[in-house]
Design a protein around this motif. Structure first.
Motif, PDB file in Angstrom:
ATOM      1  N   GLU A   1       0.825  -1.193   0.000  1.00  9.97           N
ATOM      2  CA  GLU A   1       0.000   0.000   0.000  1.00  9.97           C
ATOM      3  C   GLU A   1       0.864   1.249   0.000  1.00  9.97           C
ATOM      4  OE1 GLU A   1      -3.153   0.164   2.868  1.00  9.97           O
ATOM      5  OE2 GLU A   1      -3.325  -2.020   2.879  1.00  9.97           O
ATOM      6  N   VAL A   2       0.320   2.300  -0.587  1.00  9.53           N
ATOM      7  CA  VAL A   2       1.019   3.576  -0.592  1.00  9.53           C
ATOM      8  C   VAL A   2       0.832   4.203   0.787  1.00  9.53           C
ATOM      9  CG1 VAL A   2       1.217   5.829  -1.676  1.00  9.53           C
ATOM     10  CG2 VAL A   2       0.551   3.868  -3.049  1.00  9.53           C
ATOM     11  N   GLN A   3       1.943   4.436   1.476  1.00  7.24           N
ATOM     12  CA  GLN A   3       1.867   5.032   2.799  1.00  7.24           C
ATOM     13  C   GLN A   3       3.131   5.823   3.090  1.00  7.24           C
ATOM     14  OE1 GLN A   3       1.384   1.836   5.605  1.00  7.24           O
ATOM     15  NE2 GLN A   3       2.942   0.572   4.625  1.00  7.24           N
ATOM     16  N   GLY A   4       3.183   6.449   4.257  1.00 10.19           N
ATOM     17  CA  GLY A   4       4.358   7.210   4.661  1.00 10.19           C
ATOM     18  C   GLY A   4       4.651   8.358   3.711  1.00 10.19           C
ATOM     19  N   VAL A   5       5.926   8.546   3.403  1.00  6.61           N
ATOM     20  CA  VAL A   5       6.356   9.637   2.526  1.00  6.61           C
ATOM     21  C   VAL A   5       5.705   9.506   1.150  1.00  6.61           C
ATOM     22  CG1 VAL A   5       8.343  10.701   1.388  1.00  6.61           C
ATOM     23  CG2 VAL A   5       8.544   9.921   3.744  1.00  6.61           C
ATOM     24  N   CYS A   6       5.568   8.302   0.670  1.00  5.01           N
ATOM     25  CA  CYS A   6       5.026   8.086  -0.671  1.00  5.01           C
ATOM     26  C   CYS A   6       3.568   8.536  -0.778  1.00  5.01           C
ATOM     27  CB  CYS A   6       5.163   6.624  -1.064  1.00  5.01           C
ATOM     28  SG  CYS A   6       6.896   6.091  -1.210  1.00  5.01           S
ATOM     29  N   ALA A   7       2.838   8.518   0.329  1.00 12.63           N
ATOM     30  CA  ALA A   7       1.442   8.950   0.318  1.00 12.63           C
ATOM     31  C   ALA A   7       1.313  10.472   0.352  1.00 12.63           C
ATOM     32  CB  ALA A   7       0.704   8.343   1.503  1.00 12.63           C
ATOM     33  N   LYS A   8       2.409  11.162   0.606  1.00 12.76           N
ATOM     34  CA  LYS A   8       2.362  12.628   0.725  1.00 12.76           C
ATOM     35  C   LYS A   8       2.531  13.354  -0.602  1.00 12.76           C
ATOM     36  CE  LYS A   8       3.899  12.503   5.480  1.00 12.76           C
ATOM     37  NZ  LYS A   8       4.790  13.032   6.503  1.00 12.76           N
ATOM     38  N   LEU A   9       2.927  12.637  -1.639  1.00 18.26           N
ATOM     39  CA  LEU A   9       3.104  13.246  -2.955  1.00 18.26           C
ATOM     40  C   LEU A   9       2.054  12.679  -3.903  1.00 18.26           C
ATOM     41  CD1 LEU A   9       5.104  15.242  -4.376  1.00 18.26           C
ATOM     42  CD2 LEU A   9       6.286  13.230  -5.246  1.00 18.26           C
ATOM     43  N   LYS A  10       1.444  13.541  -4.683  1.00 22.52           N
ATOM     44  CA  LYS A  10       0.408  13.135  -5.625  1.00 22.52           C
ATOM     45  C   LYS A  10       0.847  13.470  -7.044  1.00 22.52           C
ATOM     46  CE  LYS A  10      -2.364  12.273  -2.157  1.00 22.52           C
ATOM     47  NZ  LYS A  10      -2.442  10.909  -1.679  1.00 22.52           N
ATOM     48  N   TRP A  11       0.250  12.795  -8.010  1.00 22.53           N
ATOM     49  CA  TRP A  11       0.547  13.088  -9.412  1.00 22.53           C
ATOM     50  C   TRP A  11       0.317  14.555  -9.728  1.00 22.53           C
ATOM     51  CZ3 TRP A  11       3.060  10.702 -13.161  1.00 22.53           C
ATOM     52  CH2 TRP A  11       3.219   9.314 -13.110  1.00 22.53           C
ATOM     53  N   THR A  12      -0.722  15.129  -9.130  1.00 24.70           N
ATOM     54  CA  THR A  12      -1.053  16.522  -9.434  1.00 24.70           C
ATOM     55  C   THR A  12      -0.060  17.515  -8.815  1.00 24.70           C
ATOM     56  OG1 THR A  12      -2.664  16.395  -7.629  1.00 24.70           O
ATOM     57  CG2 THR A  12      -3.503  16.194  -9.880  1.00 24.70           C
ATOM     58  N   ASP A  13       0.843  17.038  -7.956  1.00 27.07           N
ATOM     59  CA  ASP A  13       1.922  17.894  -7.451  1.00 27.07           C
ATOM     60  C   ASP A  13       3.047  18.010  -8.475  1.00 27.07           C
ATOM     61  OD1 ASP A  13       0.713  18.227  -4.905  1.00 27.07           O
ATOM     62  OD2 ASP A  13       1.461  16.248  -4.307  1.00 27.07           O
ATOM     63  N   LEU A  14       3.025  17.152  -9.469  1.00 27.17           N
ATOM     64  CA  LEU A  14       4.081  17.098 -10.480  1.00 27.17           C
ATOM     65  C   LEU A  14       3.630  17.851 -11.728  1.00 27.17           C
ATOM     66  CD1 LEU A  14       4.895  13.308 -10.011  1.00 27.17           C
ATOM     67  CD2 LEU A  14       5.917  15.272  -8.837  1.00 27.17           C
ATOM     68  N   PRO A  15       4.576  18.334 -12.522  1.00 27.30           N
ATOM     69  CA  PRO A  15       4.186  19.130 -13.686  1.00 27.30           C
ATOM     70  C   PRO A  15       3.709  18.316 -14.881  1.00 27.30           C
ATOM     71  CG  PRO A  15       6.577  18.965 -13.585  1.00 27.30           C
ATOM     72  CD  PRO A  15       6.040  18.302 -12.341  1.00 27.30           C
ATOM     73  N   TYR A  16       3.790  16.986 -14.789  1.00 27.65           N
ATOM     74  CA  TYR A  16       3.501  16.151 -15.943  1.00 27.65           C
ATOM     75  C   TYR A  16       1.996  16.010 -16.155  1.00 27.65           C
ATOM     76  CZ  TYR A  16       8.096  15.075 -14.130  1.00 27.65           C
ATOM     77  OH  TYR A  16       9.358  15.192 -13.599  1.00 27.65           O
ATOM     78  N   PRO A  17       1.537  16.069 -17.401  1.00 29.58           N
ATOM     79  CA  PRO A  17       0.093  16.050 -17.675  1.00 29.58           C
ATOM     80  C   PRO A  17      -0.502  14.650 -17.645  1.00 29.58           C
ATOM     81  CG  PRO A  17       1.316  16.198 -19.728  1.00 29.58           C
ATOM     82  CD  PRO A  17       2.335  16.252 -18.622  1.00 29.58           C
ATOM     83  N   GLY A  18      -1.839  14.622 -17.490  1.00 34.24           N
ATOM     84  CA  GLY A  18      -2.574  13.399 -17.760  1.00 34.24           C
ATOM     85  C   GLY A  18      -2.962  12.517 -16.596  1.00 34.24           C
ATOM     86  N   ALA A  19      -2.397  12.700 -15.400  1.00 33.32           N
ATOM     87  CA  ALA A  19      -2.725  11.800 -14.293  1.00 33.32           C
ATOM     88  C   ALA A  19      -3.655  12.477 -13.300  1.00 33.32           C
ATOM     89  CB  ALA A  19      -1.455  11.341 -13.600  1.00 33.32           C
ATOM     90  N   LYS A  20      -4.456  11.675 -12.627  1.00 32.18           N
ATOM     91  CA  LYS A  20      -5.360  12.192 -11.603  1.00 32.18           C
ATOM     92  C   LYS A  20      -4.668  12.107 -10.243  1.00 32.18           C
ATOM     93  CE  LYS A  20      -9.430  10.756 -14.154  1.00 32.18           C
ATOM     94  NZ  LYS A  20     -10.600   9.885 -14.192  1.00 32.18           N
ATOM     95  N   ALA A  21      -5.079  12.970  -9.327  1.00 33.89           N
ATOM     96  CA  ALA A  21      -4.450  13.033  -8.007  1.00 33.89           C
ATOM     97  C   ALA A  21      -4.491  11.691  -7.289  1.00 33.89           C
ATOM     98  CB  ALA A  21      -5.120  14.104  -7.154  1.00 33.89           C
ATOM     99  N   GLU A  22      -5.611  10.961  -7.444  1.00 33.31           N
ATOM    100  CA  GLU A  22      -5.764   9.711  -6.705  1.00 33.31           C
ATOM    101  C   GLU A  22      -5.019   8.533  -7.343  1.00 33.31           C
ATOM    102  OE1 GLU A  22      -9.365  10.221  -9.422  1.00 33.31           O
ATOM    103  OE2 GLU A  22      -8.231  11.486  -8.064  1.00 33.31           O
ATOM    104  N   SER A  23      -4.456   8.714  -8.524  1.00 29.72           N
ATOM    105  CA  SER A  23      -3.693   7.632  -9.158  1.00 29.72           C
ATOM    106  C   SER A  23      -2.454   7.323  -8.314  1.00 29.72           C
ATOM    107  CB  SER A  23      -3.249   8.040 -10.560  1.00 29.72           C
ATOM    108  OG  SER A  23      -4.365   8.277 -11.380  1.00 29.72           O
TER     109      SER A  23
END
Length: 198
Positions: free
Chosen positions: A65-87
């Motif tokens: 499962e995504v947890q800890g530090v990895c759960a704190k960053l979302k696709w939408t925090d990144l500049p790359y297009p096309g992904a949803k935050a919950e991905s």
């Protein structure tokens, strides 16, 4: 007579060249940063050489499962297009030499771009050589700019004390579409520092 000899020599040479073939195969795209730039000094018996590139064109399945530090960053925090935050990230728990590891990779115009995180509990993460450091919201972020390094894809490696341990961030982007790799890394560090105690 000399002209005839010269003409025959040119024809023989041309026909010989026409039959010459060059062996080999097309070069594949060079892999993304293939070796971990993070220190090995805290764990000399391990080999943190997990690659930064996706294996082939597919990403490995998520392990756990995504947890800890990895759960704190979302696709939408990144500049790359096309992904949803919950991905979820492309991969998690792929580097067993760290307590947490995850990466987000995608293709932009057939170029692999991405971010990876590695977190070590209770111990700092360091890099052997550095380009400089920034003060980001009271945290010292040390970085190595590898955008001109011919041995790897354009990338930036950052380390920061984080949540009682150490965090390593790698940005890989040769597309040139999203700003410099180290500016991207600084923005990721800012997002994570804002969410450190969340």
């Amino acid at each position: 007579m000399r002209r005839l000899v010269l003409l025959l020599a040119v024809l023989v040479l041309a026909s010989g060249c026409a039959r010459t073939t060059v062996g080999g195969s097309p070069l594949a795209q060079s892999p993304l940063d293939a070796t971990s730039p993070f220190d090995q000094e805290q764990e000399p018996s391990t080999d943190p050489s997990a690659s930064e590139e996706p294996e082939g064109t597919e990403t490995a399945p998520i392990d756990g499962e995504v947890q800890g530090v990895c759960a704190k960053l979302k696709w939408t925090d990144l500049p790359y297009p096309g992904a949803k935050a919950e991905s979820p990230p492309s991969q998690i728990n792929y580097d067993s030499t760290f307590d947490q590891s995850c990466r987000w990779t995608t293709k932009v115009d057939n170029v692999e771009v991405g971010v990876s995180l590695r977190y070590r509990e209770g111990r700092q993460v360091s890099i052997e050589r550095t380009t400089g450091d920034w003060d980001v919201k009271g945290h010292k972020v040390t970085y190595l700019d590898r955008s001109d390094d011919p041995d790897v894809e354009p990338s930036c490696v950052l380390v920061v004390p984080y949540d009682g341990g150490g965090l390593g961030i790698i940005i890989i982007d040769s597309s040139g579409k999203f700003g410099t790799v180290c500016d991207q890394g600084r923005k990721v560090a800012e997002v994570l520092i804002d969410r450190e105690t969340a």
